[in-house]
Design an enzyme around this catalytic site. Sequence first.
Site, mmCIF file in Angstrom:
data_model
loop_
_atom_site.group_PDB
_atom_site.id
_atom_site.type_symbol
_atom_site.label_atom_id
_atom_site.label_comp_id
_atom_site.label_asym_id
_atom_site.label_seq_id
_atom_site.Cartn_x
_atom_site.Cartn_y
_atom_site.Cartn_z
ATOM 1 N N SER A 173 4.196 -1.284 1.575
ATOM 2 C CA SER A 173 5.223 -0.774 2.479
ATOM 3 C C SER A 173 5.633 0.657 2.205
ATOM 4 O O SER A 173 6.002 1.376 3.118
ATOM 5 C CB SER A 173 6.450 -1.679 2.404
ATOM 6 O OG SER A 173 6.996 -1.646 1.101
ATOM 7 N N HIS A 219 3.677 -5.894 6.954
ATOM 8 C CA HIS A 219 3.517 -4.546 7.499
ATOM 9 C C HIS A 219 2.218 -4.388 8.269
ATOM 10 O O HIS A 219 1.673 -3.289 8.373
ATOM 11 C CB HIS A 219 3.652 -3.503 6.386
ATOM 12 C CG HIS A 219 5.067 -3.373 5.939
ATOM 13 N ND1 HIS A 219 6.017 -2.670 6.648
ATOM 14 C CD2 HIS A 219 5.727 -3.913 4.898
ATOM 15 C CE1 HIS A 219 7.176 -2.768 6.054
ATOM 16 N NE2 HIS A 219 7.038 -3.529 4.984
ATOM 17 N N LYS A 266 9.462 -7.238 12.142
ATOM 18 C CA LYS A 266 9.136 -5.809 12.005
ATOM 19 C C LYS A 266 8.464 -5.286 13.271
ATOM 20 O O LYS A 266 9.159 -4.938 14.209
ATOM 21 C CB LYS A 266 8.334 -5.583 10.733
ATOM 22 C CG LYS A 266 9.286 -5.696 9.534
ATOM 23 C CD LYS A 266 8.678 -5.496 8.197
ATOM 24 C CE LYS A 266 9.791 -5.613 7.154
ATOM 25 N NZ LYS A 266 9.347 -6.183 5.911
HETATM 26 C C1 LIG Z 1 10.105 -7.175 5.210
HETATM 27 C C2 LIG Z 1 9.218 -7.866 4.276
HETATM 28 C C3 LIG Z 1 9.415 -9.212 4.010
HETATM 29 C C4 LIG Z 1 10.579 -9.984 4.559
HETATM 30 O O1 LIG Z 1 10.506 -10.162 5.928
HETATM 31 P P1 LIG Z 1 11.824 -10.673 6.666
HETATM 32 O O2 LIG Z 1 11.325 -11.160 7.981
HETATM 33 O O3 LIG Z 1 12.727 -9.483 6.780
HETATM 34 O O4 LIG Z 1 12.415 -11.741 5.830
HETATM 35 C C5 LIG Z 1 8.536 -9.841 3.167
HETATM 36 N N1 LIG Z 1 7.493 -9.190 2.594
HETATM 37 C C6 LIG Z 1 7.281 -7.872 2.831
HETATM 38 C C7 LIG Z 1 6.117 -7.188 2.174
HETATM 39 C C8 LIG Z 1 8.126 -7.170 3.670
HETATM 40 O O5 LIG Z 1 7.927 -5.881 3.881
#
Ligand SMILES: *Cc1c(COP(=O)(O)O)cnc(C)c1O
Length: 241
Positions: free
Chosen positions: A31, A59, A88
């Site tokens: 990320s 991501h 996301k």
């Molecule tokens: C954002 C993220 C999560 C969590 O996702 P949510 O839907 O916000 O709980 C888990 N793993 C990674 C690598 C992330 O970037």
Amino acid sequence: TSDMDDLETQLKAARADGARHIMIATDGVFSMDGTLAKLPEIKALADQYGALTMVDDCHATGFMGPKGQGTPAHFNTSVDILTGTLGKALGGALGGYIAGPQPVIDLLRQRARPYLFSNALPPMITAAGIAALKLVEEGDTLRAQLFENAAHWRKGLTDQGFTLLDGEHPIIPVMLGEAQLAQDMARALDKRGVYVSGFFFPVVPKGKARIRTQMNAALTRRDLDTALQAFAEAGHEVGAL
Ligand SMILES: *Cc1c(COP(=O)(O)O)cnc(C)c1O
């Protein structure tokens, strides 16, 4: 750092320790850097040492690979367990998923704490998630636009003299080094109507502070060029260029 030699060392150590099950867990896309895990190499090592593979693809879900199926699809490979978020790229929805073999899912239904001890997603959020997945399936045009925007944005910043991390992913970090400079830059951009946030230690290693930009298919060429102009001005103002 995607050190495959170290991964192999760890796999050997796990085998030597008599592990019953071995699993390699990785993000599909990291990320903070926007770099991709070396899934073909990881898969080859997993096969060699009889390990399972798990990819957290938060991501990548919705836009990497054909039909936005994610990083394994991007590399035309497959993994044992794949997790993703609806929150996301799929924007607006909430929740996520774990896809894997039935015995893994059965185990998680009994043992996964957030699954056991939290309320289920509300119906309207679930409906929004299903609608978002439909848009993802039909989203070739948006995905093409996203990567075109990312290429334009990368080239614009590079031409101005900013240091980026190489890649093609829509996470595009502008490397600034010291935390203070990243904060100054964020402030100078904010003044020009471009909202960004600086990332610095402990989120990223010391001396690797950055502004993490992310492309979006809805941004127009004009939006991007306006923001590029602001980056150039802000960069000169704070001494980043
Ligand atoms: C954002 C993220 C999560 C969590 O996702 P949510 O839907 O916000 O709980 C888990 N793993 C990674 C690598 C992330 O970037």
